[in-house]
Design a protein around this motif. Structure first.
Motif, mmCIF file in Angstrom:
data_model
loop_
_atom_site.group_PDB
_atom_site.id
_atom_site.type_symbol
_atom_site.label_atom_id
_atom_site.label_comp_id
_atom_site.label_asym_id
_atom_site.label_seq_id
_atom_site.Cartn_x
_atom_site.Cartn_y
_atom_site.Cartn_z
ATOM 1 N N THR A 2 5.697 4.012 1.038
ATOM 2 C CA THR A 2 4.826 4.896 1.675
ATOM 3 C C THR A 2 3.542 4.649 1.129
ATOM 4 O O THR A 2 3.193 4.301 0.183
ATOM 5 C CB THR A 2 5.354 6.271 1.525
ATOM 6 O OG1 THR A 2 6.086 6.321 0.420
ATOM 7 C CG2 THR A 2 6.156 6.717 2.662
ATOM 8 N N THR A 3 2.361 3.749 0.482
ATOM 9 C CA THR A 3 1.339 3.298 0.433
ATOM 10 C C THR A 3 0.374 3.525 0.460
ATOM 11 O O THR A 3 -0.198 4.006 0.763
ATOM 12 C CB THR A 3 1.113 2.771 1.257
ATOM 13 O OG1 THR A 3 0.539 1.950 1.305
ATOM 14 C CG2 THR A 3 1.482 2.519 1.412
ATOM 15 N N GLU A 5 -0.979 1.878 1.164
ATOM 16 C CA GLU A 5 -1.601 1.175 0.990
ATOM 17 C C GLU A 5 -1.616 0.918 -0.078
ATOM 18 O O GLU A 5 -1.225 1.523 -0.637
ATOM 19 C CB GLU A 5 -2.297 1.514 1.381
ATOM 20 C CG GLU A 5 -2.745 1.023 1.734
ATOM 21 C CD GLU A 5 -2.804 1.192 1.978
ATOM 22 O OE1 GLU A 5 -2.820 1.869 1.995
ATOM 23 O OE2 GLU A 5 -2.979 1.022 2.210
ATOM 24 N N THR A 86 -3.076 -4.429 11.037
ATOM 25 C CA THR A 86 -2.263 -3.828 9.977
ATOM 26 C C THR A 86 -1.289 -4.838 9.391
ATOM 27 O O THR A 86 -1.105 -4.912 8.169
ATOM 28 C CB THR A 86 -1.489 -2.616 10.527
ATOM 29 O OG1 THR A 86 -2.424 -1.649 11.018
ATOM 30 C CG2 THR A 86 -0.626 -1.989 9.444
ATOM 31 N N TYR A 90 -0.687 -6.558 5.225
ATOM 32 C CA TYR A 90 0.503 -6.588 4.364
ATOM 33 C C TYR A 90 0.922 -8.002 3.980
ATOM 34 O O TYR A 90 1.565 -8.216 2.961
ATOM 35 C CB TYR A 90 1.695 -5.926 5.075
ATOM 36 C CG TYR A 90 1.591 -4.443 5.226
ATOM 37 C CD1 TYR A 90 1.581 -3.603 4.117
ATOM 38 C CD2 TYR A 90 1.523 -3.861 6.487
ATOM 39 C CE1 TYR A 90 1.501 -2.227 4.270
ATOM 40 C CE2 TYR A 90 1.438 -2.488 6.646
ATOM 41 C CZ TYR A 90 1.433 -1.674 5.532
ATOM 42 O OH TYR A 90 1.359 -0.321 5.675
ATOM 43 N N ASN A 268 9.683 0.580 4.794
ATOM 44 C CA ASN A 268 8.390 -0.038 5.086
ATOM 45 C C ASN A 268 8.367 -0.735 6.437
ATOM 46 O O ASN A 268 7.289 -0.939 7.009
ATOM 47 C CB ASN A 268 8.000 -0.996 3.964
ATOM 48 C CG ASN A 268 7.334 -0.269 2.812
ATOM 49 O OD1 ASN A 268 6.657 0.728 3.013
ATOM 50 N ND2 ASN A 268 7.539 -0.750 1.605
ATOM 51 N N MET A 271 7.387 2.287 8.277
ATOM 52 C CA MET A 271 6.009 2.658 8.000
ATOM 53 C C MET A 271 5.032 1.703 8.653
ATOM 54 O O MET A 271 3.979 2.110 9.165
ATOM 55 C CB MET A 271 5.771 2.683 6.482
ATOM 56 C CG MET A 271 6.383 3.877 5.780
ATOM 57 S SD MET A 271 5.746 5.460 6.364
ATOM 58 C CE MET A 271 4.011 5.296 5.970
ATOM 59 N N GLY A 272 5.371 0.405 8.635
ATOM 60 C CA GLY A 272 4.496 -0.568 9.283
ATOM 61 C C GLY A 272 4.346 -0.280 10.771
ATOM 62 O O GLY A 272 3.239 -0.327 11.314
ATOM 63 N N ILE A 390 7.682 -4.368 0.257
ATOM 64 C CA ILE A 390 6.582 -4.364 1.218
ATOM 65 C C ILE A 390 6.801 -5.410 2.301
ATOM 66 O O ILE A 390 6.189 -5.352 3.370
ATOM 67 C CB ILE A 390 5.244 -4.590 0.490
ATOM 68 C CG1 ILE A 390 4.939 -3.384 -0.399
ATOM 69 C CG2 ILE A 390 4.089 -4.799 1.461
ATOM 70 C CD1 ILE A 390 3.664 -3.507 -1.200
ATOM 71 N N ALA A 393 6.910 -4.369 5.908
ATOM 72 C CA ALA A 393 5.788 -3.725 6.596
ATOM 73 C C ALA A 393 5.152 -4.578 7.693
ATOM 74 O O ALA A 393 4.922 -4.084 8.804
ATOM 75 C CB ALA A 393 4.748 -3.278 5.576
ATOM 76 N N ALA A 397 5.007 -3.617 11.576
ATOM 77 C CA ALA A 397 3.759 -3.472 12.328
ATOM 78 C C ALA A 397 3.814 -4.255 13.639
ATOM 79 O O ALA A 397 3.415 -3.749 14.700
ATOM 80 C CB ALA A 397 2.584 -3.943 11.477
#
Length: 432
Positions: A2-3, A5, A86, A90, A268, A271-272, A390, A393, A397
């Protein structure tokens, strides 16, 4: 993740290398013990400056994270192209994540962090100028996202390895919670609501402020007087490739970290997909405009502040891994609501619930990595964890952009719910 970022994940202690016989219950017991000992770190001794640098940098990052999708959407209405911005943000973790961890274990982490921040400040200033002059393109956005994350692979791994040298080991959970909570206060209460006002000044304004925050963060980190953890002498003929492999093997031998990295990779993916298309979900499917998008981001970030208070307490009661499992279950339910209820209030509520549980996941994940990694390998183990987790991600995306274009702008949220369901199942197997 969760990131965010991303971000901002500072993640010492027990050796992962000699934990090859640790099973699920042993991992949870270690987490319980550490959680009960955890207390708040003192602001003096360097933590306050590190906290300040992390918070102001996250403030700038949040401005960019909120403004970049809006800029992309103004340049194209193709969901796949918008999602590609996005995804490329990543991708460097897959290409350079392990290298960043190995370098972080070799160098002075403090110097590496402020040098990286200065470089990122220059990049952002140049990008802001390009936007102000009307030269922004999707290709430029993709290149910026790739370059910033490339430098972030070194910065984040250095920060992970430096934190245990700044605070006592028994305050790691409290330090992680304070860092992440402070970052969310900056991004939720300040950055996200400020983006519409800054955009009135011009499309380049959020990016110019982001450049300034990198410079201030670099100055704060450079002022730290804390010495980096001592580094044992390198074996003759030791190479970066061999050291990266050592970190990956150490991670894989620890059953708790191995299982958690797999579960985080699955989340992820979700999330992506969600982050890459959220602007389209809010402004398109809900027809809520930029104000609705800012409200959803604000709800998520503000709720993460509450999650920072919940995370250490929940770990004391049920253990770190079980806390992460609970977080994943609740997040799955929130994603289902987000993808099925076509009302802005429901989206804001779902993002708020999702935000609380995101912080519970992030704090306990970061602390578990620190607790179970030897200090001299923490950069490599954390980079191996990040690279594995990651890695989902950018795939998510791109999938999010594809399903949004094919089946509707709400479907990435449902895709994310499916990915979280698989993650919850894998964590349940780890505990049982």
């Amino acid at each position: 993740m969760t990131t965010d970022e991303a971000s901002a994940e500072t993640a010492t202690g027990q050796s992962a290398a000699d934990e090859s016989t640790a099973d699920e219950s042993a991992g949870d017991a270690a987490g319980d013990s550490a959680a009960r000992k955890a207390s708040a770190p003192a602001w003096r001794g360097g933590f306050g400056r590190l906290w300040g640098a992390a918070v102001i940098s996250r403030f700038g990052d949040a401005l960019r994270a909120a403004a970049l999708p809006l800029l992309a959407a103004s340049l194209t209405d193709d969901p796949l192209l918008i999602a590609s911005v996005t995804a490329c943000g990543y991708l460097p973790w897959l290409l350079f994540g392990l290298l960043g961890g190995a370098v972080a274990d070799r160098v002075d982490q403090r110097r590496a962090m402020w040098a990286v921040d200065l470089v990122r400040g220059v990049l952002m200033a140049g990008f802001a100028l390009a936007v102000a002059l009307g030269h922004s393109t999707i290709a430029l956005l993709i290149a910026l996202a790739f370059l910033l994350t490339t430098f972030q692979t070194l910065f984040d791994n250095a920060a992970t390895a430096l934190l245990p040298a700044v605070v006592p080991r028994d305050t790691l959970a409290g330090a992680n919670a304070r860092l992440m909570t402070g970052q969310q206060v900056a991004s939720g209460f300040l950055a996200a609501p400020l983006v519409p006002a800054l955009l009135i000044l011009g499309a380049s304004a959020p990016f110019a402020v982001n450049a300034a925050t990198y410079v201030v963060g670099a100055l704060l980190i450079a002022s730290l007087r804390t010495e980096a953890p001592p580094k044992p002498p390198k074996a003759a003929g030791s190479t970066l490739r061999a050291e990266m492999a050592q970190g990956m093997r150490a991670l894989w031998r620890d059953s708790a970290l191995r299982g958690l990295s797999v579960a985080t990779a699955l989340t992820n993916i979700g999330m992506g997909a969600l982050i890459a298309t959220l602007v389209l979900h809010i402004t398109g499917w809900l027809d809520a405009g930029n104000g609705g998008y800012a409200a959803a981001l604000t709800a998520y970030s503000v709720a993460m502040v509450a999650g920072g208070l919940v995370a250490p307490r929940l770990a004391v009661r049920i253990g770190r891994i079980r806390s992460i499992l609970v977080a994943g279950i609740v997040q799955t339910c929130a994603l289902v609501a987000l993808g099925t209820i076509r009302e802005l209030w429901a989206a804001i509520a779902a993002m708020a619930v999702f935000g609380v549980m995101s912080m519970v996941w992030n704090v306990n994940q970061a602390t578990l990595v620190q607790e179970r990694s030897p200090a001299q390998m923490l950069g490599r183990i954390s980079s191996a964890f990040r690279t594995l987790s990651i890695g989902g991600a950018p795939l998510g995306a791109l999938l999010g952009g594809l399903v949004a274009g094919a089946w509707g702008l709400n479907t990435p949220a449902l895709l994310a719910a499916g990915a979280f369901t698989l993650a919850v199942a894998s964590l349940g197997a780890l505990i049982n």
